[in-house]
Design an enzyme around this catalytic site. Structure first.
Site, short mmCIF file in Angstrom:
data_model
loop_
_atom_site.label_atom_id
_atom_site.label_comp_id
_atom_site.label_asym_id
_atom_site.label_seq_id
_atom_site.Cartn_x
_atom_site.Cartn_y
_atom_site.Cartn_z
N LYS A 1 120.81 17.01 80.32
CA LYS A 1 122.23 16.83 80.63
C LYS A 1 122.39 15.38 80.81
O LYS A 1 121.85 14.63 81.32
CB LYS A 1 122.72 17.87 81.55
CG LYS A 1 122.46 19.24 81.02
CD LYS A 1 123.25 20.24 82.27
CE LYS A 1 123.15 21.50 81.79
NZ LYS A 1 123.77 22.43 82.76
N TYR B 1 128.73 26.96 74.93
CA TYR B 1 129.01 27.49 76.15
C TYR B 1 130.18 28.76 76.07
O TYR B 1 130.79 28.79 76.74
CB TYR B 1 129.36 26.55 77.28
CG TYR B 1 128.41 25.78 77.96
CD1 TYR B 1 127.27 26.32 78.13
CD2 TYR B 1 128.46 24.46 77.85
CE1 TYR B 1 126.12 25.77 78.98
CE2 TYR B 1 127.47 23.53 78.74
CZ TYR B 1 125.99 24.19 78.98
OH TYR B 1 125.18 23.67 79.79
N ASN C 1 123.13 19.82 86.97
CA ASN C 1 121.48 20.27 87.29
C ASN C 1 120.56 20.07 86.17
O ASN C 1 119.60 20.78 86.00
CB ASN C 1 121.90 22.12 87.46
CG ASN C 1 122.51 22.54 86.18
OD1 ASN C 1 122.81 21.89 85.23
ND2 ASN C 1 122.80 23.70 86.31
N HIS D 1 119.78 21.82 80.57
CA HIS D 1 120.07 23.47 80.09
C HIS D 1 118.82 23.99 79.39
O HIS D 1 117.87 23.18 78.86
CB HIS D 1 121.18 23.38 78.67
CG HIS D 1 121.05 24.43 77.92
ND1 HIS D 1 121.73 25.46 78.23
CD2 HIS D 1 120.61 24.72 76.83
CE1 HIS D 1 121.73 26.43 77.74
NE2 HIS D 1 120.96 26.13 76.50
N GLU E 1 120.30 28.36 69.27
CA GLU E 1 120.71 26.98 69.80
C GLU E 1 119.54 25.91 69.11
O GLU E 1 119.92 25.06 68.87
CB GLU E 1 120.16 27.23 71.51
CG GLU E 1 121.18 27.89 72.08
CD GLU E 1 120.80 27.88 73.58
OE1 GLU E 1 120.24 27.33 74.10
OE2 GLU E 1 121.84 28.67 74.19
P1 ADP Z 1 122.36 28.17 83.26
O1 ADP Z 1 122.59 26.71 82.77
O2 ADP Z 1 121.43 28.17 84.39
O3 ADP Z 1 121.70 29.03 82.14
P2 ADP Z 1 124.99 29.30 82.77
O4 ADP Z 1 124.73 29.78 81.47
O5 ADP Z 1 125.58 30.36 83.79
O6 ADP Z 1 123.71 28.69 83.90
O7 ADP Z 1 126.09 28.12 83.11
C1 ADP Z 1 126.19 27.15 82.02
C2 ADP Z 1 126.58 25.63 82.88
O8 ADP Z 1 127.83 25.79 83.33
C3 ADP Z 1 125.48 25.64 84.13
O9 ADP Z 1 123.98 24.93 83.79
C4 ADP Z 1 126.34 24.77 84.91
O10 ADP Z 1 126.17 23.38 84.38
C5 ADP Z 1 127.73 25.29 84.60
N1 ADP Z 1 128.23 26.07 85.61
C6 ADP Z 1 127.86 27.34 85.76
N2 ADP Z 1 128.31 27.88 86.77
C7 ADP Z 1 129.24 26.85 87.44
C8 ADP Z 1 130.24 26.70 88.36
N3 ADP Z 1 130.52 28.00 89.36
N4 ADP Z 1 130.86 25.59 88.68
C9 ADP Z 1 130.62 24.60 87.98
N5 ADP Z 1 129.67 24.55 86.69
C10 ADP Z 1 128.85 25.79 86.58
#
Ligand code: ADP
Length: 158
Positions: A13, A53, A116, A119, A130
């Site tokens: 990211k 997303y 984080n 992805h 994807e």
């Molecule tokens: P992951 O990336 O761990 O699979 P998700 O698919 O639930 O997680 O969410 C996609 C992305 O959206 C996350 O990696 C994060 O960057 C963002 N995200 C998820 N939850 C939140 C939140 N509560 N606040 C801000 N950003 C979020």
């Protein structure tokens, strides 16, 4: 036994790109024994992010995630290996990076929920969609990796 040709999609990211963590992330996959079969830098637009997303598109934090993901290029990586979707999810750690296990990418390298670093596809079905979303077929490479002799035993390579 799973499929040694299973593929998954990882994005480094914008925070990972800005913080100079591209090499660190890729090195973890390579030293794990995974095969990189596609890699490229790209800028994401709103349309692709809305598709990618879709499962969070109605959340209040989605606009922030979308603008963050467009704040700089990302690095898309397609990886191949036995049960690779699950293996990569374990290497990445949980979404909330400051609570992710030490030893994982998010646990070692990040503090945020939104920023984080990576992805990673969360199921084999999503991984297939994807990989198609981010790579053209001619950007994926099918080749033999000599180290497989030492990464997997014979029945895992079958
Ligand atoms: P992951 O990336 O761990 O699979 P998700 O698919 O639930 O997680 O969410 C996609 C992305 O959206 C996350 O990696 C994060 O960057 C963002 N995200 C998820 N939850 C939140 C939140 N509560 N606040 C801000 N950003 C979020």
């Amino acid at each position: 036994m799973g499929n040694i040709k299973e593929r998954t999609l990882v994005l480094v990211k914008p925070d990972g790109v800005q913080r100079g963590l591209i090499g660190n992330v890729i090195q973890r996959f390579e030293t794990k024994g995974l095969k990189v079969v596609g890699i490229k830098m790209m800028s994401l637009d709103e349309a692709v992010l809305r598709e990618h997303y879709a499962h969070i598109a109605d959340k209040p934090f989605f606009p922030g995630v979308s603008s963050f993901m467009r704040s700089s290029p990302v690095v898309a990586i397609c990886l191949e290996g036995l049960d690779v979707v699950n293996a990569i999810r374990i290497l990445c750690g949980i979404t909330k990076a400051r609570e992710a296990d030490a030893g994982t990418i998010r646990g070692d390298l990040a503090m945020s929920v939104a920023c984080n670093v990576v992805h990673a596809s969360d199921s084999v079905e999503n991984a297939q969609a994807e990989v198609k979303r981010f790579f053209n077929p001619d950007q994926i490479f099918d080749y033999n990796k000599s180290e497989y002799m030492n990464v997997y035993v014979e029945d895992e390579r079958a």
